[in-house]
Motif scaffolding. Sequence first.
Motif: not given
Length: 221
Positions: A7-11, A54-62, A44-48, A19-25
Amino acid sequence: MYRAALLAALLITSPLAAQRQAAVDSIIARITRTWGPAPRGGWCAEWSSVRGDSSALRADLAEISGSDRAGIYTITIRPARFAAPVLVARLRVGYERAEAVAARQVARGAVLAEQYVLVRHMLVWGAPDSIAAPAPERLIGAEARRVLRDGEPIHPTDVTSAPLVFAGDSVTAELVRDGVRIALVGTALHNAPLGARVAIRLTGGRRFAGTAVGRNTVRLD
């Protein structure tokens, strides 16, 4: 590494977006760690985001649920165990594959020439197949085991090595003993690709067996 359609928000180039991009990675790395080496172009990936902040995204809580076969996952973020989700998102992961397809209808038994094989690049969602598709360039010179229809993908089981020795043809039979090479002439009794065993009949009726080493050439045991 992966190539992502996000999404554009991540770009947006901002600390929060990074920080969000790193969490998705990190989440993608968790999903693909059992998939084997990454393809040349990366994953390749798609995220929505489905709902939530969306600011609550954390990889360790996923919390990750979904299917490796389909490559579709639901990502849920909770601030604490059993708490209501603060973010629910959808992630799709896959890879780009170069696939060989028949450029025209190919008859059973035909030897594949360059004009018979077309390379199609396609995005495949989910984990790579355990049986890899044959490299398109390795199909040239192979023999079709069945009729291949125009545009149809060519699978490993659809082809076999083309014969170098043909039943009924005259063959040169090489026999090497103590450094001395003897060349005999015989008749092949069946087809054989490179490296395969083949029986031949020499003039006079004697039969021998050897290995196909070249066009109508057999190395005797």
